[in-house]
Design a protein around this motif. Structure first.
Motif, mmCIF file in Angstrom:
data_model
loop_
_atom_site.group_PDB
_atom_site.id
_atom_site.type_symbol
_atom_site.label_atom_id
_atom_site.label_comp_id
_atom_site.label_asym_id
_atom_site.label_seq_id
_atom_site.Cartn_x
_atom_site.Cartn_y
_atom_site.Cartn_z
ATOM 1 N N VAL A 128 8.935 -7.793 -4.523
ATOM 2 C CA VAL A 128 8.410 -7.698 -3.158
ATOM 3 C C VAL A 128 6.964 -7.218 -3.195
ATOM 4 C CG1 VAL A 128 8.672 -6.637 -0.898
ATOM 5 C CG2 VAL A 128 10.699 -7.241 -2.245
ATOM 6 N N GLY A 129 6.132 -7.930 -2.510
ATOM 7 C CA GLY A 129 4.720 -7.572 -2.463
ATOM 8 C C GLY A 129 4.257 -7.328 -1.037
ATOM 9 N N TRP A 130 3.237 -6.510 -0.920
ATOM 10 C CA TRP A 130 2.524 -6.329 0.345
ATOM 11 C C TRP A 130 1.112 -6.873 0.150
ATOM 12 C CZ3 TRP A 130 4.314 -4.763 5.005
ATOM 13 C CH2 TRP A 130 5.561 -4.130 5.045
ATOM 14 N N PHE A 131 0.705 -7.680 1.103
ATOM 15 C CA PHE A 131 -0.631 -8.255 1.101
ATOM 16 C C PHE A 131 -1.305 -7.887 2.413
ATOM 17 C CE2 PHE A 131 -0.442 -11.173 -2.542
ATOM 18 C CZ PHE A 131 0.922 -11.184 -2.795
ATOM 19 N N ARG A 132 -2.609 -8.053 2.462
ATOM 20 C CA ARG A 132 -3.324 -7.845 3.711
ATOM 21 C C ARG A 132 -4.441 -8.867 3.841
ATOM 22 N NH1 ARG A 132 -5.987 -1.867 2.519
ATOM 23 N NH2 ARG A 132 -7.543 -2.502 0.946
ATOM 24 N N GLN A 133 -4.805 -9.097 5.083
ATOM 25 C CA GLN A 133 -5.822 -10.111 5.351
ATOM 26 C C GLN A 133 -6.649 -9.701 6.556
ATOM 27 O OE1 GLN A 133 -4.222 -14.062 6.043
ATOM 28 N NE2 GLN A 133 -6.096 -15.020 5.302
ATOM 29 N N LYS B 292 19.359 -0.343 3.657
ATOM 30 C CA LYS B 292 18.879 -1.138 4.779
ATOM 31 C C LYS B 292 18.321 -2.490 4.348
ATOM 32 C CE LYS B 292 17.855 2.807 7.758
ATOM 33 N NZ LYS B 292 16.843 3.488 8.611
ATOM 34 N N ASN B 293 18.417 -2.770 3.059
ATOM 35 C CA ASN B 293 17.916 -4.045 2.539
ATOM 36 C C ASN B 293 16.447 -4.247 2.930
ATOM 37 O OD1 ASN B 293 18.312 -6.375 0.989
ATOM 38 N ND2 ASN B 293 18.756 -7.625 2.785
ATOM 39 N N GLY B 294 15.675 -3.224 2.691
ATOM 40 C CA GLY B 294 14.280 -3.292 3.083
ATOM 41 C C GLY B 294 13.351 -2.650 2.078
ATOM 42 N N VAL B 295 12.083 -2.757 2.384
ATOM 43 C CA VAL B 295 11.026 -2.183 1.560
ATOM 44 C C VAL B 295 10.015 -1.529 2.499
ATOM 45 C CG1 VAL B 295 9.061 -2.742 0.082
ATOM 46 C CG2 VAL B 295 11.283 -3.759 -0.386
ATOM 47 N N TYR B 296 9.466 -0.417 2.053
ATOM 48 C CA TYR B 296 8.459 0.276 2.834
ATOM 49 C C TYR B 296 7.119 0.259 2.123
ATOM 50 C CZ TYR B 296 12.589 2.270 5.097
ATOM 51 O OH TYR B 296 13.781 2.447 5.752
ATOM 52 N N LEU C 70 0.636 6.134 7.719
ATOM 53 C CA LEU C 70 1.423 5.147 8.451
ATOM 54 C C LEU C 70 2.400 4.523 7.476
ATOM 55 C CD1 LEU C 70 1.467 3.884 11.357
ATOM 56 C CD2 LEU C 70 0.071 2.032 10.426
ATOM 57 N N ARG C 71 3.576 4.205 7.959
ATOM 58 C CA ARG C 71 4.559 3.547 7.098
ATOM 59 C C ARG C 71 4.924 2.196 7.695
ATOM 60 N NH1 ARG C 71 10.628 5.658 5.688
ATOM 61 N NH2 ARG C 71 11.007 4.799 7.772
ATOM 62 N N LEU C 72 4.752 1.168 6.914
ATOM 63 C CA LEU C 72 5.172 -0.173 7.302
ATOM 64 C C LEU C 72 6.549 -0.458 6.720
ATOM 65 C CD1 LEU C 72 1.881 -2.183 6.697
ATOM 66 C CD2 LEU C 72 2.573 -0.852 8.695
ATOM 67 N N SER C 73 7.320 -1.241 7.448
ATOM 68 C CA SER C 73 8.653 -1.616 7.009
ATOM 69 C C SER C 73 8.740 -3.126 6.855
ATOM 70 C CB SER C 73 9.696 -1.159 8.030
ATOM 71 O OG SER C 73 9.687 0.241 8.166
ATOM 72 N N CYS C 74 9.535 -3.531 5.908
ATOM 73 C CA CYS C 74 9.824 -4.947 5.691
ATOM 74 C C CYS C 74 11.332 -5.073 5.624
ATOM 75 C CB CYS C 74 9.179 -5.431 4.407
ATOM 76 S SG CYS C 74 9.466 -7.170 4.020
ATOM 77 N N ALA C 75 11.905 -5.651 6.649
ATOM 78 C CA ALA C 75 13.360 -5.818 6.729
ATOM 79 C C ALA C 75 13.732 -7.215 6.289
ATOM 80 C CB ALA C 75 13.829 -5.565 8.155
ATOM 81 N N ALA C 76 14.776 -7.301 5.488
ATOM 82 C CA ALA C 76 15.206 -8.585 4.951
ATOM 83 C C ALA C 76 16.567 -8.969 5.504
ATOM 84 C CB ALA C 76 15.252 -8.529 3.432
ATOM 85 N N PHE D 34 -1.341 4.559 -1.417
ATOM 86 C CA PHE D 34 -0.246 3.739 -0.910
ATOM 87 C C PHE D 34 0.906 3.744 -1.913
ATOM 88 C CE2 PHE D 34 -2.844 0.551 1.886
ATOM 89 C CZ PHE D 34 -3.483 1.623 2.483
ATOM 90 N N THR D 35 2.129 3.701 -1.393
ATOM 91 C CA THR D 35 3.314 3.651 -2.244
ATOM 92 C C THR D 35 4.326 2.689 -1.641
ATOM 93 O OG1 THR D 35 3.009 5.967 -2.889
ATOM 94 C CG2 THR D 35 5.161 4.968 -3.321
ATOM 95 N N ILE D 36 4.891 1.849 -2.483
ATOM 96 C CA ILE D 36 5.955 0.935 -2.057
ATOM 97 C C ILE D 36 7.283 1.502 -2.537
ATOM 98 C CG2 ILE D 36 6.876 -1.397 -2.223
ATOM 99 C CD1 ILE D 36 4.055 -2.357 -2.839
ATOM 100 N N SER D 37 8.272 1.472 -1.669
ATOM 101 C CA SER D 37 9.604 1.951 -2.050
ATOM 102 C C SER D 37 10.655 1.054 -1.424
ATOM 103 C CB SER D 37 9.798 3.400 -1.602
ATOM 104 O OG SER D 37 9.713 3.501 -0.191
ATOM 105 N N ARG D 38 11.841 1.115 -1.978
ATOM 106 C CA ARG D 38 12.958 0.316 -1.481
ATOM 107 C C ARG D 38 13.940 1.189 -0.720
ATOM 108 N NH1 ARG D 38 13.538 -4.795 -3.377
ATOM 109 N NH2 ARG D 38 12.324 -5.411 -5.212
#
Length: 124
Positions: free
Chosen positions: A33-38, A76-80, A17-23, A68-72
């Motif tokens: 940029v960090g990814w957290f979970r709860q 699109k000014n975002g992070v995955y 699954l790929r999550l996106s973070c749009a800024a 897991f891998t984080i990329s920019r």
């Protein structure tokens, strides 16, 4: 900077699954940029962090390293957050966060800007 996380959903163990973070409002490339979970009843915990565009540093929690891998996406000014080999214990609400600091940070208190969270459920 304002952040919006998306891409969560229900997947089976072993899926990807790929999550996106749009800024918006600022250049996310200048932020750590960090990814957290709860999960309910537990504190928010770090998943991974990527440094600003001029620094290649990154950090991943031991529980996700190698999966897991984080990329920019500068265009699109975002992070995955790309997640592979998902496990039931990866089930959580995932948040992206940004901090204008010059080093990798791993605690929620270091991040001032937060997305609203997206739920990932890993279940058969």
């Amino acid at each position: 900077v304002q952040l919006q996380a998306s891409g969560g959903g229900l997947v089976q163990p072993g899926d990807s699954l790929r999550l996106s973070c749009a800024a918006s409002g600022d250049d996310l490339g200048t932020y750590v940029v960090g990814w957290f979970r709860q999960v309910p009843g537990k504190e928010r915990s770090i998943v991974g962090v990527i440094s600003w565009f001029g620094d290649s540093s990154s950090y991943y929690a031991a529980s996700v390293e190698g999966r897991f891998t984080i990329s920019r996406d500068f265009a699109k000014n975002g992070v995955y957050l790309q997640m592979h080999s998902l496990k039931p214990e990866d089930t959580a609400v995932y948040y992206c966060a940004a901090a204008r600091i010059g080093m990798i940070a791993t605690t929620p208190g270091d991040f001032r800007s937060w997305g609203q969270g997206t739920l990932v459920t890993v279940s058969s």
